[in-house]
Scaffold this motif. Structure first.
Motif, PDB file in Angstrom:
ATOM      1  N   TYR A   1     -80.324  38.548 -71.842  1.00  0.00           N
ATOM      2  CA  TYR A   1     -80.550  37.158 -72.253  1.00  0.00           C
ATOM      3  C   TYR A   1     -81.746  37.068 -73.193  1.00  0.00           C
ATOM      4  CZ  TYR A   1     -81.348  32.133 -71.976  1.00  0.00           C
ATOM      5  OH  TYR A   1     -81.529  30.807 -72.292  1.00  0.00           O
TER       6      TYR A   1
ATOM      7  N   HIS B   1     -80.522  38.154 -76.474  1.00  0.00           N
ATOM      8  CA  HIS B   1     -79.577  37.149 -76.995  1.00  0.00           C
ATOM      9  C   HIS B   1     -80.334  35.995 -77.651  1.00  0.00           C
ATOM     10  CE1 HIS B   1     -76.368  34.210 -77.238  1.00  0.00           C
ATOM     11  NE2 HIS B   1     -77.077  33.381 -76.500  1.00  0.00           N
ATOM     12  N   LYS B   2     -81.447  35.596 -77.028  1.00  0.00           N
ATOM     13  CA  LYS B   2     -82.262  34.511 -77.585  1.00  0.00           C
ATOM     14  C   LYS B   2     -82.920  34.919 -78.894  1.00  0.00           C
ATOM     15  CE  LYS B   2     -82.832  31.034 -75.873  1.00  0.00           C
ATOM     16  NZ  LYS B   2     -82.079  29.779 -76.043  1.00  0.00           N
TER      17      LYS B   2
ATOM     18  N   LYS C   1     -73.579  35.156 -68.024  1.00  0.00           N
ATOM     19  CA  LYS C   1     -74.769  34.300 -68.081  1.00  0.00           C
ATOM     20  C   LYS C   1     -75.593  34.536 -69.348  1.00  0.00           C
ATOM     21  CE  LYS C   1     -75.498  33.903 -63.062  1.00  0.00           C
ATOM     22  NZ  LYS C   1     -76.431  34.226 -61.943  1.00  0.00           N
ATOM     23  N   SER C   2     -75.587  35.778 -69.814  1.00  0.00           N
ATOM     24  CA  SER C   2     -76.436  36.142 -70.949  1.00  0.00           C
ATOM     25  C   SER C   2     -75.683  36.194 -72.276  1.00  0.00           C
ATOM     26  CB  SER C   2     -77.095  37.502 -70.691  1.00  0.00           C
ATOM     27  OG  SER C   2     -76.110  38.518 -70.531  1.00  0.00           O
TER      28      SER C   2
END
Length: 321
Positions: free
Chosen positions: A140, A143-144, A171-172
């Motif tokens: 995550y 990913h950001k 979720k990620s």
């Protein structure tokens, strides 16, 4: 022209992160800082008795004897050179000296744009340290930063590992790969590299089995994974990240020794730092191994994985005198 609004926003972001960290590290702060302050406040002089009590408190806080002695010896020299008499001044120096232990390992994990895709991160560690959860949070995090991520389910030993990692991939917003027909981690990760190249994935994060660190079969399995990756069109493992649980204290030193001796560790993620009053182990890890501490895990949320910042960490656990 200076953009005042931008400066204010950066300062607010930094302050909010510090407040976040301070809240998460409250147990460690109470056990280390506040109890050390009590020792200083019970005396008006700096003497042998003060140093003995201080060293004892450091060791109780899960700082190894070797590291605790180093800290005490440095503070003694500082007192002699500066002829200190006020305990409050010694407290301020102690804070600086403990920061100096952590600063050399404050090295973030950087993804080199010129490196062949994918950038391969091999996650290692024993069961129960939060390894799979860390992978999800790490995915995550990238990913950001607008990086594409593929999670390879290389833990073929633990029941439920694949389902757990698949959930984290959702979720990620990451890709996921697992082959139930292949029982060896190296085979799963070999396929993952092929798929990552095909899809031009930026980062491949590979999970591995997590039996006890002194298990010979586990170490041989990890060595084989590294060999297989190197044989895959001259690919390299860009990061071998060891996940350690802050709650297990001195046992984490034994784990790091064993993993580093067998396959080499290039970075550490220290998890569950918010749930322990004995966060002092981080000083021993930094002082005795000098291996970069990349991230600290401070909770269960997907955002509760933060880049390690030595100064923020010290300021969060050391309250004002």
């Amino acid at each position: 022209m200076i953009n005042k609004k931008s400066i204010i926003q950066k300062n607010e972001k930094k302050m909010s992160f510090f407040n976040y960290l301070k809240k998460k590290l409250i147990k460690t702060s109470k056990n280390i800082s506040k109890k050390i302050i009590k020792i200083f406040k019970k005396t008006n002089t700096i003497d042998k008795n003060l140093f003995n009590k201080l060293q004892e408190k450091l060791i109780i806080s899960d700082i190894s004897i070797h590291t605790a002695k180093k800290i005490i010896n440095l503070t003694k020299k500082y007192v002699q050179l500066n002829k200190l008499e006020d305990p409050s001044q010694l407290y301020k120096y102690l804070k600086i000296e403990m920061l100096n232990i952590l600063l050399p390992v404050e090295i973030p994990l950087l993804i080199n744009k010129n490196v062949k895709k994918p950038f391969i991160i091999l996650i290692i560690g024993v069961n129960g340290v939060g390894k799979t959860t860390t992978i999800g949070k790490l995915a995550y995090y990238f990913h950001k930063k607008n990086k594409s991520v593929l999670l390879a389910s290389g833990d073929t030993f633990r029941a439920g590992a694949h389902e757990q990692l698949f959930t984290w991939s959702k979720k990620s917003n990451s890709f996921f790969i697992y082959n139930s027909k292949k029982k060896e981690s190296s085979a799963v990760i070999f396929d993952a590299i092929f798929q990552a190249k095909k899809k031009q994935i930026d980062i491949l994060i590979a999970d591995t089995s997590g039996r006890l660190h002194n298990n010979i079969l586990l170490m041989e399995e990890l060595k084989k994974i590294v060999r297989v990756i190197k044989k895959n069109n001259n690919m390299v493992v860009d990061e071998i990240m060891l996940v350690l649980d802050a709650n297990i204290g001195q046992n984490s030193i034994n784990q790091l020794k064993t993993f580093h001796k067998n396959i080499g560790v290039s970075g550490i993620t220290l998890t569950k730092i918010d749930g322990t009053a004995k966060g002092g182990i981080i000083f021993s890890l930094a002082n005795e191994f000098n291996i970069p501490i990349r991230f600290i895990g401070c909770g269960e949320k997907i955002t509760d994985l933060r880049l390690f910042n030595a100064k923020d960490f010290i300021n969060a656990i050391f309250t004002d005198y």
